[in-house]
Design an enzyme around this catalytic site. Structure first.
Site, PDB file in Angstrom:
ATOM      1  CG  HIS A 257      -2.056   0.896   1.191  1.00 48.13           C
ATOM      2  ND1 HIS A 257      -1.909   2.258   1.221  1.00 48.13           N
ATOM      3  CD2 HIS A 257      -3.382   0.664   1.069  1.00 48.13           C
ATOM      4  CE1 HIS A 257      -3.111   2.821   1.125  1.00 48.13           C
ATOM      5  NE2 HIS A 257      -4.023   1.883   1.038  1.00 48.13           N
ATOM      6  NE  ARG A 280      -3.150   7.743  -1.429  1.00 49.75           N
ATOM      7  CZ  ARG A 280      -3.213   6.568  -2.033  1.00 49.75           C
ATOM      8  NH1 ARG A 280      -3.042   6.483  -3.334  1.00 49.75           N
ATOM      9  NH2 ARG A 280      -3.451   5.468  -1.354  1.00 49.75           N
TER      10      ARG A 280
END
Ligand code: FAD
Ligand code: NAG
Length: 476
Positions: A257, A280
């Site tokens: 990740h 994000r």
């Protein structure tokens, strides 16, 4: 003799691990079949990595999707899964995962009173199908709480049916001279060894993302990465099963990740709190501390964001700055407040950020960049198409921004002991390795191939944990 007394003469099933796979198998064995269970976990509390899950659990064709008028089907989900697997894995397992996803969600809703009434569309999914409940509890925590308290209730009703042993580490599983499961050896908190006689064992012991030895063996290029996995995630089950002769599959396939938080108070900790993709998705950008500039489409695939950070921020220890606006904060307030309370995100100003991170760029340049990024006609040279919750057009040095330091982390291990559609562990000849030997959840392999779709690991725990219980019951 009644059939129930007969059942009670049989040896309890031993379930190794109290994450979602183990709790699913245990609950199903006890409440549906009245089959006694001993649940072992080496940790001092239940839940494994399952309790940390933050996005939710997949299902296609569910009641929730019907309510929210999402047109989805197991076939569509299967297509997405096969695509994501990139040629690895075992398609019949993917078929089962997706076909049984509807009943898995219904089971959680009906048996455990979980709402699972909200949906998200995560990367790689062609429809919104990742379920979570409205309310404040993150999905992993909520699901584990309900399943563990149900199991404890069953234990109160009938102490003979449920035995939960924490701080109990399984170190061996023995087969008898006919090649069938015969006993499980574990070590208790005091270091004493115990043998449990049993004819059935369900491995639900999770992945190996925390183990440097396992990473060194299967994916040495990742050995320096920290991880979001808890310290118990050391692949004990994979090692035991391989020693028993299990066929291991896709062991080198490990999901990285791109964003785990650096804790400023404990920068070198191997364990990192996950900086959820939503930070994000809801508008956060990544700035390179070496330039003070953006360097990647923040919403491209996990592997591409990771590669960009490792290439561009290499000389800054592969750390990048996650920068968010006041609007991101307002849109994600509960979570942001939590990250701020843990010092993982700092509320600060543009000027202070430039100073704190000694960015080689002036305040005015950053203000200019952020305003350009925020303007309605901005076309991103890195190809980001979703630009929301931006910084605005009237920025000053004193304008508020939210900043966290993030770095790529080992997140999920796709490989494991290969199972079949009955959750039986299979051997190198492709048939069931030993009567009574089952695995479900992250310890098993073949379900995801080269890449797991978000929301599909909680699902595999429920689908294959239930199947293990059903097959044990059919032969009990
Ligand atoms: C931060 C984070 C967020 C995530 N978010 C999501 C998400 O939103 N959706 C999703 O689908 N997936 C998500 N995942 C992945 C998912 O949580 C896990 O892959 C999944 O829960 C694994 O479940 P499990 O039951 O197989 O293992 P775990 O839940 O990890 O449980 C394994 C248990 O086995 C025990 N154990 C291990 N070895 C032994 C031994 N020798 N003896 C006794 N006990 C042992 C461990 O102590 C542990 O309690 C996330 C993972 C992380 C880390
Ligand atoms: C950054 O990541 C790359 C790829 O994993 C690695 O080769 C490099 O050593 C890392 N740099 C630092 C400073 O850790």
């Amino acid at each position: 003799m009644s059939s129930k007394t007969l059942l009670n003469l049989k040896k309890p099933v031993v379930v190794i691990g109290s994450g979602l796979a183990g709790l699913t198998a245990s609950n199903r064995l006890v409440s549906k079949y009245n089959i006694p269970v001993v649940l072992l976990d080496k940790a001092s509390s239940m839940g494994g990595n399952s309790i940390k899950a933050s996005s939710g659990i997949n299902g296609a064709g569910t009641i929730t999707q019907e309510h929210l008028q999402v047109r989805d089907s197991p076939e569509l989900f299967l297509e997405d899964t096969i695509k994501s697997a990139k040629g690895s894995g075992v398609q019949p397992l993917m078929y089962k995962l997706t076909k049984d996803s509807k009943s898995a969600i219904a089971w959680l809703q009906d048996e455990f009173d979980l709402k699972l009434d909200l949906l998200a569309r995560l990367g790689g999914h062609s429809q919104p199908r990742t379920h979570r409940s409205s309310g404040k509890l993150p999905p992993g925590y909520e699901i584990i709480s309900k399943l563990s308290s149900k199991l404890k209730d069953l234990q109160k009703e009938n102490p003979k049916l449920v035995d939960i042993k924490l701080n109990s580490k399984v170190v061996d599983v023995a087969l008898n001279d006919k090649g069938a499961v015969s006993s499980v050896k574990y070590v208790d908190e005091q270091g004493s060894e115990h043998d449990l006689e049993t004819s059935n064992v369900v491995f639900a012991s999770g992945g190996f993302g925390f183990s440097k030895e396992m990473l060194n063996k299967y994916a040495p290029h990742l050995i320096n990465l920290p991880t979001t996995n808890g310290q118990q995630t050391t692949g004990d089950g994979q090692i035991l099963l391989e020693n028993l002769g299990a066929k291991m599959i896709d062991m080198s396939q490990i999901q990285v990740h791109p964003t785990g938080f650096i804790d400023p108070k404990n920068r070198d900790n191997n364990w990192k709190f996950l900086a959820a993709e939503a930070l994000r998705g809801l508008g956060g950008i990544l700035l390179n501390p070496l330039t003070g500039k953006r360097f990647v489409n923040e919403l491209t695939t996990r592997d591409e964001v990771t590669a960009a950070i490792q290439k561009q921020c290499d000389k800054y220890n592969n750390i990048t700055l996650l920068v968010m606006s006041e609007k991101v904060y307002e849109n994600y307030k509960n979570n942001m407040d939590f990250y701020i309370s843990q010092n993982l995100i700092k509320k600060t100003t543009i000027g202070q950020m430039v100073q704190d991170f000694k960015l080689p760029i002036t305040e005015n340049e950053i203000i200019n960049d952020l305003q350009t990024f925020s303007s309605s006609d901005f076309i991103d040279p890195f190809g980001r198409s979703s630009i929301i919750n931006t910084f605005g057009d009237n920025l000053k040095e004193e304008s508020t921004v939210y900043v966290g330091e993030v770095t790529p982390v080992v997140h999920f291990t796709m490989g494991g002991a290969q199972i079949n559609e009955k959750s039986q562990v299979i051997g190198n000849d492709g048939t069931a390795l030993a009567p009574g030997l089952y695995a479900a959840g992250e310890v098993s392999g073949g379900v995801h191939g080269s890449n797991r779709l978000g929301g599909s690991s909680l699902l595999e725990c429920v689908v294959f944990g239930r199947t293990a219980a059903d097959n044990i019951a059919s032969l009990f």
